[in-house]
Every structure is written in structure tokens, then in C-alpha cells.
Write an enzyme that holds these catalytic residues in place. Structure first.
Site, PDB file in Angstrom:
ATOM      1  N   SER A 142       0.862  -1.190   0.000  1.00  0.00           N
ATOM      2  CA  SER A 142       0.000   0.000   0.000  1.00  0.00           C
ATOM      3  C   SER A 142       0.888   1.227   0.000  1.00  0.00           C
ATOM      4  O   SER A 142       2.016   1.192   0.508  1.00  0.00           O
ATOM      5  CB  SER A 142      -0.870   0.007   1.263  1.00  0.00           C
ATOM      6  OG  SER A 142      -1.519   1.249   1.407  1.00  0.00           O
ATOM      7  N   TYR A 155      -1.727  -1.205  10.407  1.00  0.00           N
ATOM      8  CA  TYR A 155      -1.765  -1.413   8.946  1.00  0.00           C
ATOM      9  C   TYR A 155      -0.443  -0.950   8.320  1.00  0.00           C
ATOM     10  O   TYR A 155       0.153  -1.676   7.502  1.00  0.00           O
ATOM     11  CB  TYR A 155      -2.939  -0.629   8.368  1.00  0.00           C
ATOM     12  CG  TYR A 155      -3.191  -0.825   6.891  1.00  0.00           C
ATOM     13  CD1 TYR A 155      -4.015  -1.857   6.441  1.00  0.00           C
ATOM     14  CD2 TYR A 155      -2.656   0.039   5.942  1.00  0.00           C
ATOM     15  CE1 TYR A 155      -4.289  -2.021   5.085  1.00  0.00           C
ATOM     16  CE2 TYR A 155      -2.919  -0.118   4.586  1.00  0.00           C
ATOM     17  CZ  TYR A 155      -3.728  -1.154   4.161  1.00  0.00           C
ATOM     18  OH  TYR A 155      -3.989  -1.311   2.822  1.00  0.00           O
TER      19      TYR A 155
END
Ligand code: NAI
Length: 256
Positions: A142, A155
């Protein structure tokens, strides 16, 4: 035929990758922990060279069972040994874990298990098969591995770990196996969910226009990059991560 394993393949970006690879003529195996989505996808591709398995990639014994089933399936479909591609995409897509002072160890581990431990367990099981065909691994990381909003520690750490795993594995597994990562930006996945949760949201002009390319991303954008990284055209690329984010991580932002 070329064989790919795609984790988190039953919905969202993973589903887009599965669809793209099937269209390119790959034999595809999708692993996903959502039973309903797995059944739906299996029914949809009943006539395709496709296998869908309900598997939690963060669970060591579940991953081992999936690879036993994959070995059996390859024999059933008269496939020669080995696989060509592992796409490690599964994980908790919600980046917000909340204020760090209130983040429980259990929740921290949920993010690490699904993204990072899942990536490790899948890689460990897939490497012997990838070596046979001199295949490739692509991790779906990401842009949040390299930039942040508040309250996304679990995350961001998991995704940062995947980028480190990418270069570490590229060095360990070369020259047999190439290892790269894709860093998606904002990808609209609502139309790619299982039927019961599917929707087609519109986007505000301000959301589109903040992207240098003038739009929000789609699972196809990520799938096309994954397919390129798996192709002979990417034969001199390993240990890299590439942002597929409409240019957002290249945009300088000043208040006012
Ligand atoms: P999604 O929630 O639409 O799809 C994820 C799929 O993975 C679901 O089918 C889910 O059941 C499965 N999954 C989750 N944990 C799993 C596990 N432990 N084992 C097996 N399957 C599991 O999410 P989306 O948006 O498609 O995300 C896919 C990947 O892309 C994730 O790694 C996410 O972090 C990453 N990503 C997504 C972005 C976005 O804007 N949608 C942006 C950047 C990265």
C-alpha cells in the site's frame, strides 16, 4: 498453462486480479477466508481453469491444507509440477486501527497476521513450487507503507513489513524467483465485493481531482501491474515496489 495463486482472491482487488489473469489465459487458484465469496466466485468460474478455496492465510495449518489441495488439483487437471506466480494480496483492508494508546495486542496481531504473516506463510509454502517454473511473487502492499494518516499504525507497519520482505526475498530467492510489490493508492472495490455487499458508489469531483490522473483507481489498474510484474517483460525487475496511485504520492501538499 501458467498457474497463479491469488490470496484474498474472492473480492476486491484480488477478485480483479483473478479475473484479469483468467482473461490472460492463466490457470488460477484463489484463496480467501470469506466462504460466501469463495462459493460465489467458484460458481461464476465453474467452467474455467479455476480453483477457489476457503483459507485464512494467517493460519499455518490452513495454508498447509490449501497447498495439499492445490497439489491434488494440479494432478487432477493434468498440470506439470510447479506454479508461476504467487500474488499475496489478502489482508484486512481497513487501515484504521485507532489511537495507539488503545490498540490491543489482539488487534495489532490481526493486522500483522493477515498481511505479513500471511505473506510469509504463503511464500514459504509456494517457494518450492515457484522454483520449479522460475516464477514470481507479487505482494500487494500500500502507499500507506510509505506515508500515513493518523491512527493507522498496525496497517502501516504490516505494509512496511511487506516492502522489507519483498527486497529480502528478492535477494534470497534470485535468480530462480523474482519478488516485487505493488503499492495501491485509493482503489474503489465496492463493485468487486460479493453480491450481498456489492455497491456502485459515485465519487465527488474533489476526490477524483486530487489525483494527478483525474480519477480513483480500480482493481483492474492493480491487476494490470501485477500481470506485468509476472511477465517476461519484467524479467530484469526484482526487489522493487511500484506505486499504482494515480500520482498521489508524488503530489506536494501545502495547507491553504
Ligand atoms: P477487500 O476487503 O475488498 O478484499 C480483501 C479480500 O481478502 C476479502 O475477500 C477478504 O475475505 C480476504 N481476506 C482478508 N483477510 C484474509 C485472510 N487472513 N486470509 C484470506 N483471505 C483474507 O480489500 P481490497 O481493498 O481489495 O484489498 C486487497 C489488498 O489491497 C489488501 O492487502 C489491502 O490492504 C490492499 N490495498 C487496498 C487499497 C484500496 O484502496 N482498496 C489500497 C492499498 C492497499
Amino acid at each position: 498453462m501458467r498457474i497463479a495463486i491469488v490470496t484474498g482472491g474472492a473480492q476486491g482487488i484480488g477478485r480483479g486480479i483473478v479475473t484479469h489473469l483468467l482473461e490472460e489465459g492463466w490457470r488460477v487458484i484463489a484463496l480467501d477466508k470469506d466462504a460466501e465469496a469463495v462459493q460465489e466466485l467458484a460458481a461464476m468460474h465453474a467452467d474455467a481453469p479455476f480453483l477457489a478455496l476457503e483459507t485464512d492465510v494467517g493460519d499455518e495449518s490452513a495454508v498447509a491444507a490449501a497447498f495439499r489441495r492445490i497439489a491434488g488439483w494440479c494432478v487432477e487437471v493434468n498440470e506439470t509440477p510447479g506454479i508461476d506466480l504467487l500474488v499475496s494480496n489478502a489482508g484486512i483492508a481497513d487501515p484504521v486501527s485507532g489511537p495507539v494508546e488503545q490498540l490491543s495486542l489482539t488487534d495489532w496481531r490481526r493486522w500483522q497476521d493477515s498481511h505479513l504473516t500471511g505473506g510469509f506463510l504463503m511464500t514459504r509454502a509456494a517457494v518450492p513450487l515457484l522454483r520449479i517454473r522460475k516464477g514470481a511473487i507479487v505482494f500487494v502492499a500500500s502507499t500507506r507503507a510509505i506515508q500515513s494518516e493518523p491512527d493507522c499504525e498496525a496497517y502501516a507497519a504490516a505494509k512496511g513489513g511487506l516492502l522489507a520482505l519483498t527486497h529480502a526475498l528478492a535477494i534470497s530467492l534470485g535468480p530462480d524467483i523474482r519478488v516485487n510489490a505493488v503499492c495501491p493508492g485509493w482503489i474503489e472495490t465496492a463493485p468487486w465485493q460479493k453480491q450481498s455487499e456489492r455497491s456502485h458508489p459515485g465519487h465527488r469531483a474533489v476526490d477524483r481531482d486530487q489525483h494527478p490522473v483525474g480519477r480513483i483507481g480500480t482493481p483492474e489498474d492493480i491487476a494490470a501491474t501485477v500481470a506485468f510484474l509476472a511477465s517476461p517483460g519484467a524479467g530484469f525487475i526484482t526487489g522493487q515496489h511500484i506505486a499504482v496511485d494515480g500520482g498521489m504520492t508524488r503530489k506536494m501538499i501545502y495547507a491553504g
